[in-house]
Design an enzyme around this catalytic site. Sequence first.
Site, mmCIF file in Angstrom:
data_model
loop_
_atom_site.group_PDB
_atom_site.id
_atom_site.type_symbol
_atom_site.label_atom_id
_atom_site.label_comp_id
_atom_site.label_asym_id
_atom_site.label_seq_id
_atom_site.Cartn_x
_atom_site.Cartn_y
_atom_site.Cartn_z
ATOM 1 N N LYS A 76 1.619 14.201 -88.709
ATOM 2 C CA LYS A 76 1.023 13.896 -90.016
ATOM 3 C C LYS A 76 -0.227 14.761 -90.226
ATOM 4 C CE LYS A 76 -2.028 10.873 -91.606
ATOM 5 N NZ LYS A 76 -2.590 11.564 -92.768
ATOM 6 N N GLU A 124 -9.597 14.769 -79.948
ATOM 7 C CA GLU A 124 -10.602 15.805 -80.252
ATOM 8 C C GLU A 124 -11.407 15.287 -81.429
ATOM 9 O OE1 GLU A 124 -11.023 18.424 -78.463
ATOM 10 O OE2 GLU A 124 -9.217 18.253 -77.244
ATOM 11 N N CYS A 149 -15.764 21.527 -86.738
ATOM 12 C CA CYS A 149 -16.326 20.616 -85.738
ATOM 13 C C CYS A 149 -17.267 21.344 -84.788
ATOM 14 C CB CYS A 149 -15.205 19.945 -84.970
ATOM 15 S SG CYS A 149 -14.045 21.135 -84.286
ATOM 16 N N GLU A 191 -23.154 13.082 -87.549
ATOM 17 C CA GLU A 191 -22.360 14.225 -88.008
ATOM 18 C C GLU A 191 -22.295 14.236 -89.539
ATOM 19 O OE1 GLU A 191 -18.055 14.215 -87.449
ATOM 20 O OE2 GLU A 191 -18.184 16.259 -86.711
HETATM 21 P P1 NDP Z 1 -10.346 11.392 -89.947
HETATM 22 O O1 NDP Z 1 -10.579 10.784 -88.626
HETATM 23 O O2 NDP Z 1 -10.697 10.634 -91.159
HETATM 24 O O3 NDP Z 1 -8.824 11.796 -90.127
HETATM 25 C C1 NDP Z 1 -8.117 12.619 -89.217
HETATM 26 C C2 NDP Z 1 -6.631 12.354 -89.355
HETATM 27 O O4 NDP Z 1 -6.372 11.008 -88.934
HETATM 28 C C3 NDP Z 1 -6.124 12.450 -90.794
HETATM 29 O O5 NDP Z 1 -4.802 12.933 -90.787
HETATM 30 C C4 NDP Z 1 -6.178 11.004 -91.237
HETATM 31 O O6 NDP Z 1 -5.358 10.755 -92.342
HETATM 32 C C5 NDP Z 1 -5.705 10.318 -89.965
HETATM 33 N N1 NDP Z 1 -6.025 8.897 -89.856
HETATM 34 C C6 NDP Z 1 -7.005 8.185 -90.477
HETATM 35 N N2 NDP Z 1 -6.932 6.877 -90.114
HETATM 36 C C7 NDP Z 1 -5.900 6.768 -89.237
HETATM 37 C C8 NDP Z 1 -5.319 5.672 -88.521
HETATM 38 N N3 NDP Z 1 -5.765 4.429 -88.625
HETATM 39 N N4 NDP Z 1 -4.279 5.933 -87.707
HETATM 40 C C9 NDP Z 1 -3.803 7.187 -87.575
HETATM 41 N N5 NDP Z 1 -4.276 8.246 -88.251
HETATM 42 C C10 NDP Z 1 -5.328 8.048 -89.068
HETATM 43 O O7 NDP Z 1 -11.088 12.804 -89.908
HETATM 44 P P2 NDP Z 1 -11.239 13.840 -91.090
HETATM 45 O O8 NDP Z 1 -9.891 14.222 -91.616
HETATM 46 O O9 NDP Z 1 -12.270 13.334 -92.024
HETATM 47 O O10 NDP Z 1 -11.761 15.130 -90.302
HETATM 48 C C11 NDP Z 1 -13.097 15.363 -90.039
HETATM 49 C C12 NDP Z 1 -13.433 14.964 -88.609
HETATM 50 O O11 NDP Z 1 -12.628 15.678 -87.689
HETATM 51 C C13 NDP Z 1 -14.851 15.293 -88.264
HETATM 52 O O12 NDP Z 1 -15.435 14.221 -87.586
HETATM 53 C C14 NDP Z 1 -14.714 16.483 -87.323
HETATM 54 O O13 NDP Z 1 -15.769 16.641 -86.421
HETATM 55 C C15 NDP Z 1 -13.436 16.167 -86.635
HETATM 56 N N6 NDP Z 1 -12.871 17.375 -86.043
HETATM 57 C C16 NDP Z 1 -12.867 17.515 -84.672
HETATM 58 C C17 NDP Z 1 -12.396 18.679 -84.087
HETATM 59 C C18 NDP Z 1 -12.344 18.835 -82.608
HETATM 60 O O14 NDP Z 1 -11.625 19.708 -82.161
HETATM 61 N N7 NDP Z 1 -13.046 18.057 -81.822
HETATM 62 C C19 NDP Z 1 -11.931 19.799 -84.910
HETATM 63 C C20 NDP Z 1 -11.970 19.532 -86.315
HETATM 64 C C21 NDP Z 1 -12.427 18.359 -86.862
HETATM 65 P P3 NDP Z 1 -5.958 10.831 -93.839
HETATM 66 O O15 NDP Z 1 -6.692 12.111 -93.982
HETATM 67 O O16 NDP Z 1 -4.758 10.784 -94.664
HETATM 68 O O17 NDP Z 1 -6.860 9.645 -93.946
#
Ligand code: NDP
Length: 479
Positions: A173, A248, A282, A383
């Site tokens: 997803k 991550e 990130c 963050e």
């Molecule tokens: P989210 O945690 O909101 O979402 C990440 C993914 O998880 C999306 O596909 C989201 O869907 C999905 N998701 C949300 N809730 C659930 C759930 N209950 N069960 C399963 N999946 C779920 O993060 P963001 O998309 O806002 O991304 C930004 C974040 O990602 C920042 O904190 C950033 O630091 C981190 N990040 C970390 C990296 C690393 O390598 N450590 C690299 C890049 C980003 P939907 O969007 O549809 O809600």
Amino acid sequence: MNIQNYINGNFQNPINNHWIDNYNPSNGEVYGQIPNSTKEDVEKAYSAAKSAFPIWSKTTPEDRSRILIKISELLEVNLKRLAEAESKDNGKPISLAKAVDIPRAASNFRFFGNAITQFASESHESVGQQAINYTLRQPIGVVGCISPWNLPLYLFTWKIAPAIAAGNCVVAKPSEVTPMTAYLLGEICNEAGLPKGVLNIVHGLGTTTGQAIIEHPDIKAISFTGGTATGAHIAKVAAPMFKKLSLELGGKNPNIIFADCDYQDMLATTVRSSFANQGQVCLCGSRIFVEVSIYNQFKKDFVEKVKALTVGHPSNEDTHIGALVSKPHLEKVKEYIQIAKDENGTVLCGGNEVTIKGSENGYYLKPTVIEVTSDECRVNQEEIFGPVVTIMPFKSEDDVLEMANKVKYGLSATLWTNDLKRTMKMSNELQAGIVWVNTWMMRDLRTPFGGVKASGVGREGGFEALRFFTEAKNVCIKY
Ligand code: NDP
């Protein structure tokens, strides 16, 4: 443009026929719809993956490698189309999508296509016991891959490529906010000859579609990149089912600048490490610590360079800073700028929205530099994930180490110095999964990638990723 789920090699509407609007961040307009998939769609994707697994898991590494490399080539052939789609969906400058995001997605498939042919198991002869031990690395089965919106295709493929290279079948997803290039990937996989059901892409909300993936009792491993709060939630749901997890998560990375560094190189890279992709990476160095003897000079030069960055429409080749990904995200970043002011921070430049002619409803924000008086203020601890950095001076190695480590996160750190002794001490003691010295975001896909503390659990990259996506089985034969 409406997009569909990709299940068993076919594009299909969600079972309930419910849809979600997809926004173009450059102008704030709805430009398409995506499936609002439910548990039933995830179940359908799981069934397709389960049926594909017995055959896919028995293919040779060479056969899998050929298909992954074909996908990589097709991503390169489609670079322009994919970069345009990514830029429109996410708001990132087209130049960045062309030079970094899409080439990196192609590299992910090429890298893991090659790596799987070199992923050998170990054997140990237990001489005194007249036995030989060897380790099988077996694919897990059906695995889940969930990725965020900031580097949509880049991070989506960073998970999918090793998962299928290792012989697993996938239910994936992408973020609901940036689904477009994941959708186009389905077409490319069909063209490359990926067997039906090996990769299934289900679109929808995290709280429903994503939740159905993490709750599925037979999806045995979850590779997730996203926010720390979501990561903690996934860990809680997955623990009673003993799922394998790679998480991550967020970061609040220090960029530590000593007076003995190569100043011009540091300055140019620091602009990039602060504001690449509107600061929505990130790994961005969002906390800048500068040795006191060069602090005033740095402050002047840095602010001058930041002011010169062009905020503009993402499709314009000259744009440095495009649109933020969504309206709620823009509001969140603006809130943090207000928090900084309330906490006695000084906004040295930026801090306000930008109106782009012809795209007045887009989500544009000027790159913002905030001078803070304490490393413990909220903008220095939480963050923000936008075009906002803090700067403050430090006096000694020990002071800056303490401040750098005094956050809940531990993803990456950057260090600017030409002193070898200091480099060794700081690299050893910084609490981070990645330390860059005199550079930033220089990536070699063979290296382990991931964070410590609230930045995650596990490592991606190289053989680490192939280890995550396989189960090790020891076989001991007495002869
Ligand atoms: P989210 O945690 O909101 O979402 C990440 C993914 O998880 C999306 O596909 C989201 O869907 C999905 N998701 C949300 N809730 C659930 C759930 N209950 N069960 C399963 N999946 C779920 O993060 P963001 O998309 O806002 O991304 C930004 C974040 O990602 C920042 O904190 C950033 O630091 C981190 N990040 C970390 C990296 C690393 O390598 N450590 C690299 C890049 C980003 P939907 O969007 O549809 O809600």
